[in-house]
Design an enzyme around this catalytic site. Structure first.
Site, PDB file in Angstrom:
ATOM      1  N   CYS B 153       0.826  -1.214   0.000  1.00 30.53           N
ATOM      2  CA  CYS B 153       0.000   0.000   0.000  1.00 30.53           C
ATOM      3  C   CYS B 153       0.855   1.257   0.000  1.00 30.53           C
ATOM      4  O   CYS B 153       0.443   2.294  -0.497  1.00 30.53           O
ATOM      5  CB  CYS B 153      -0.986  -0.019   1.160  1.00 30.53           C
ATOM      6  SG  CYS B 153      -0.290  -0.223   2.783  1.00 30.53           S
ATOM      7  N   VAL B 157       0.070   4.349  -2.361  1.00 29.28           N
ATOM      8  CA  VAL B 157      -0.318   5.675  -1.865  1.00 29.28           C
ATOM      9  C   VAL B 157       0.524   6.761  -2.518  1.00 29.28           C
ATOM     10  O   VAL B 157       0.022   7.812  -2.897  1.00 29.28           O
ATOM     11  CB  VAL B 157      -0.226   5.748  -0.326  1.00 29.28           C
ATOM     12  CG1 VAL B 157      -0.428   7.184   0.159  1.00 29.28           C
ATOM     13  CG2 VAL B 157      -1.269   4.831   0.316  1.00 29.28           C
TER      14      VAL B 157
END
Lengths: 500, 518
Positions: B153, B157
């Site tokens: 992630c 991001v």
């Protein structure tokens, strides 16, 4: 069989140096230069092990390390049993670390204790886009409603939190106020911070300082009358019950343990620790920060100890007793004497089965050095060791107090290097983690997980030593290792297909 | 002192002795600021009530004990199903340590995977250098035939562009220009591990079929008689994939298993560590474009992949973790229809044996109530089998199940008189399940290892079918698919039923119902 018993020390050193050079040839030049600084052969008398440490892992090499979140949620905070620890961010981090560290505790899980539950804000795309603070506010309300007996909350940040600019400190303060001064601790342990678990330990220690100690009220810190014999166990995570088999010895020698950090620990114990007369520190790596802080702020001395194996246990009991009066010193001698017959029986039973066997270790925290004495108590020899996330002060302690001349040292070892080292050195036992276990067992090398005690334990204290000895014996002397080669096939040396 | 050298006591016994129990009681009383036991008991009882259930089900922000993991885990699982393939996850390194541990704890096998080890500076400047250095190191050290890239992630991001990064890395000479580096973006904040499986598999097929990210001509499909089979994310992949191969061989069907990780998660202990073992060859992965049809054993693991394959002109068919008689019938008949091959008598005999076993034992299962949780397809497959057995799968819960899954589950319930009082719960977690088990009790629970907490709290005996299973060994080696897999599931369930009867009736001073013949 180990070459260590058949070659001179100079030959061993030459061989180990050659081995390091050989391993480095696989790398692109830039990587070889960087890795060379992390590998060495220990020279007796040197102040450290001659390796660089606590530096970034190199991309793509299959480092064994974890992250800051693992250091905070997984190690330091996670075991505090009466608080709820929120894995704040996407679902995975909390899922993979759910119940895997075996931090034992007593309590009614889900009602007044919460260690083996997985609480997460399970971030979705909209939380990334719009921020997660509102969700966190609501989440804390829901926790309060469904778990009214929780004594506090920590927010364990996963990677996105720091990247999307959430203000978990503001949320924590506001909710704490709303809930009458409830302890709510924001922890900035996003996984991309630092180079390993280690920074997560530090950040978690600082969070205790800022959000527990700095917010102590007289009511929180005066739940019992102090005595001159109050100590706190720092840096024992009660893996397989380690802190319990340690605590029992300290109590037997006349001390009173007022807190456990953090295995089977509670918020009240953290809050009471400034009243301790001495902090005794097992895992230096993960909790030296808060120990130093308590020394500076509250004037509490701290001393390191080692409860693996009878030699180090006795040495440690005497060192701890040295901070107290004769009553405690006599208590230490009484405890040592009491357990001597058990120690003798264990050594008599297991040493003949383990004498001369060689071990290679690669673990985290304190274990790459602390367990060496226990192996030596059983007549075994550690021929290689290294730290997953150690700093130079760990390697200093290792060099000055633990390893022998010629020991192979490998910092932040990766899959390729470790496999090569083991293949060439042929130890009788490897002690490392779950990611390494099956690799070496496939190669026919006996293995024990030395993070989780391979689902056994405790290994600390006199009650732990027989279990340690039994486990090493059953690993090394299991009859299964005689079956790894089909009788109709020629005996071959273990080798690595991947690396050929 | 209870400890002794002759009979060494470990944690199982040591702490239950009086010395330690006294010590723990003192600790609690003196130092823990523990809650009043009466209050603990009151809350414990309250947590079992319909009132608590209502509050519990009203949760909007908090997830407790979810039965799902994140995307990259599924990507790693799919990637190792290809020959000589090293999964490379771009982002923070701790994630990779977690995936490897998780898979190793389930399969009791090594799990090889690398990270690009991104830290704060990469968060600011992007992870291009990490990618370039990482690919070069992995390529040199581990000599893979292919490196399959996915993302954590963190990388998602900050918006790292895998396609561009891989291209640039190749230009910098990290790996040869023609070395295969398929990729998939696998954000942890979208979907779950089954989504990651889907994305990674689609990424690999896209790479081989659609021109290797613009570096090769797209493949022209020349249909042949082969069938592709995709297993999906499956904790029983070792047993199931081998069972599927056996069935296909019996049917005399030419096939390609896409993402065949049955060997890499089941390597022998013979003195040699096989970092790579078995797997779909890269040639087969490319040639899979020509297949007549693709069958997926798990609809919700392969939604995007099947759509992609269908777009290349193949017939695609999805099943739902086929457990039991009808599910296997449907699989075989579909295979027969597509290939024109007859279902051999050997399989008809196997079917008959499963039906025979069900008939022999049905009296013990009929009318028993079950709760099931797990991945959406597994839940569906197990539910269908329980309905065949005359059992009632009262609560079926899937944290990563969606509305479409719910509707399909409800249709399945509606198709059987035994499904009339049964409900599907998409998006719920195991703390919801706890409330369900207290307020609407069932006889047995089917789920993964984490179900043992529910078993302890609610007293509902747990039958371990799912992922992960950490605390029981080797079940992943036996299939749950096909008629023989159905037999395995039947025996698992029966063993638990009989063990429970024995537990209940093993009472000193009585000798009734403790039967030796059942």
């Amino acid at each position: 069989m180990s070459f260590a018993t058949t070659e001179s020390i100079e030959e061993i050193k030459a061989r180990n140096k050659e081995l390091i050079q050989e391993v480095l040839t696989v790398y692109p030049d830039k990587t070889a230069k960087r890795r060379a600084k992390h590998l060495n052969v220990h020279e007796a008398g040197k102040a450290d092990c001659g390796v660089k440490s606590n530096l970034k892992s190199i991309p793509g090499v299959m480092t064994i390390r974890g992250c800051a979140y693992a250091g905070s949620k997984g190690v330091v905070w996670g075991p505090i049993k009466d608080m709820i620890h929120i894995s704040h961010g996407p679902v995975g981090c909390g899922q993979y670390s759910w119940g895997s560290r075996r931090n034992y505790y007593a309590g009614t899980t889900g009602i007044d204790t919460f260690v083996t539950l997985q609480f997460t804000s399970d971030f979705q795309e909209k939380d990334i886009v719009f921020g997660g603070d509102k969700k966190l506010v609501k989440l804390i309300d829901e926790l309060q409603e469904l778990f009214p007996l929780n004594n506090g909350i920590t927010i364990q940040s996963e990677c996105p939190i720091g990247l999307i600019g959430d203000d978990i400190e503001a949320v924590s303060k506001a909710k704490s106020k709303e809930y009458g001064g409830k302890t709510i601790v924001p922890v900035r342990c996003e996984g991309f911070r630092g180079v390993s678990q280690s920074l997560g330990h530090h950040i978690a220690n600082d969070a205790v300082r800022d959000w527990v100690f700095d917010r102590l009220t007289p009511e929180k810190s005066s739940r019992f009358e102090p005595t001159p014999y109050d100590v706190a166990i720092i840096g024992d995570y009660n893996i397989g019950g380690d802190a319990w088999s340690s605590r029992i010895l300290l109590e037997e020698m006349g001390l009173r343990v007022i807190a456990q950090w953090s295995g089977d620990g509670s918020l009240a114990e953290l809050e009471a620790t400034p009243k301790a007369k001495l902090n005794i520190l097992h895992c230096y790596r993960s909790m030296n920060y808060i120990s130093r802080h308590m020394e500076e702020k509250f004037g509490i001395p701290w001393c390191e100890y080692n409860f693996f194996g009878p030699t180090k246990i006795a040495e440690s009991l005497r060192r701890i007793a040295g901070y107290f009066d004769d009553r405690i010193k006599e208590g230490a001698e009484r405890v040592i004497a009491k357990y001597q017959p058990l120690v003798d029986a264990v050594v008599a039973k297991y040493r003949p089965r383990l004498e001369g066997k060689t071990v290679m270790l690669f673990v985290g925290g304190l274990r790459p050095r602390h367990v060496i004495g226990a192996y030596e108590d059983l007549g075994m020899e550690v021929v290689g060791t290294g730290y997953e996330f150690g700093h130079n002060d760990d390697y200093q302690r290792t060099a000055q107090h633990y390893v022998k001349d010629g020991t192979l040292i490998y910092d932040d070892v990766n899959g390729y290097e470790f496999e090569r080292f083991v293949e060439k050195m042929q130890p009788d036992l490897v002690g490392s983690g779950i990611k390494e276990k099956y690799v070496f067992q496939k190669m026919g090398v006996p293995f024990r997980q030395m993070h989780s005690w391979d689902y056994s334990g405790p290994y600390h204290g006199y009650d732990g030593f027989p279990i340690f000895a039994r486990d090493m014996d059953m690993a090394i002397n299991s009859p299964v290792w005689r079956k790894t080669k089909a009788p109709w096939k020629a005996v071959a040396e273990p080798r690595l297909m991947a690396a050929e | 002192m209870a400890q002794n050298a002759e009979h060494v006591l470990d944690h199982v016994e040591l702490f239950r002795g009086p010395e330690y129990q006294q010590m723990l009681a003192n600790k609690k009383k003196m130092f823990e600021n523990a809650r009043d036991p009466a209050e603990v008991e009151r809350i414990r009882e309250w947590s079992k009530t319909p009132e608590y259930r209502e509050k519990n089900f009203a949760r909007e922000a908090l997830t407790i004990n979810p039965a799902k993991a994140c995307q990259p885990l599924g990507a790693v699982f799919a990637s190792v199903g290809f020959e000589g393939t090293l999964p490379f996850v771009h982002g923070s390194q701790g994630c990779v340590a977690y995936y490897r541990s998780h898979l190793s704890r389930h399969f009791k096998e090594p799990s090889s995977c690398v990270s690009s080890s991104m830290t704060e500076d990469a968060a600011v400047f992007g992870g291009l250098n990490n990618m370039a250095d990482g690919l070069a190191n992995s390529y040199n050290m581990y000599k893979p035939k292919m490196i399959a890239v996915s993302t954590t992630c963190m990388a998602e991001v900050i918006g790292d562009d895998l396609n561009a990064f891989i291209k640039t890395s190749k230009e910098r000479g990290s790996v040869p220009q023609h070395f295969d580096v398929p990729f998939a973006h696998t954000p942890a904040f979208v979907g779950s591990h089954i989504t990651g499986y889907d994305n990674a598999l689609k990424g690999i097929l896209e790479h081989f079929w659609d021109g290797k990210a613009g570096t090769a001509p797209k493949l022209d499909r020349t249909p042949n008689e082969k069938i592709n089979f995709i297993g999906g994310f499956d904790g029983f992949t070792v047993g199931n994939t081998r069972e599927i191969k056996r069935i296909f061989d019996l049917m005399d069907v030419q096939y390609t298993i896409l993402a065949d990780n049955s060997d890499v998660f089941d390597t022998p202990t013979d003195g040699e560590f096989r970092m790579y073992d078995g797997g779909t060859t890269l040639e087969d992965a490319a040639n899979a474009v020509h297949a007549k049809a693709t069958l997926s054993a798990q609809q919700w693991c392969t939604e995007k992949t099947l759509a992609f394959i269908a777009g290349h002109g193949q017939e695609v068919l999805a099943f739902n973790h086929p457990v039991g008689v009808s599910a296997t019938d449907e699989l075989l008949m579909a295979l027969s229809r597509i290939t024109g091959k007859e279902i051999p008598e050997a399989l008809a005999r196997e079917r008959g044996r499963l039906v025979d076993a069900m008939a022999d034992s049905s009296a013990h299962i009929h009318g028993k109530k079950f709760a099931i949780y797990g991945d959406p397809d597994l839940c569906y497959g197990l539910t269908a089998f329980l309905l065949e057995l005359g059992a009632e799968p009262v609560h079926v819960l899937s944290t990563n199940g969606n509305k479409a899954w719910h509707d399909k589950m409800q249709a399945l319930f509606a198709s059987s008189p035994f499904g009339q009082n049964c409900h599907a719960y998409p998006g719920r977690d195991l703390w919801h399940m706890r409330s369900l088990l207290f307020t609407e009790p069932v006889d047995f629970l089917i789920g993964n290892t984490h179900g043992k907490y529910l078993e302890r709290d609610t007293g509902t005996p747990l039958i371990r079918i799912g992922f992960p299973i950490f605390d029981r060994h080797h079940h992943h080696r036996s299939p749950v698919w096909g008629y023989q897999g159905g037999m395995n599931v039947l025996v698992k369930i029966l063993d638990k039923i009989f063990d429970e009867i024995d537990k209940k009736t093993s009472v000193a001073g009585t000798d009734y119902s403790f039967d030796i013949i059942r």
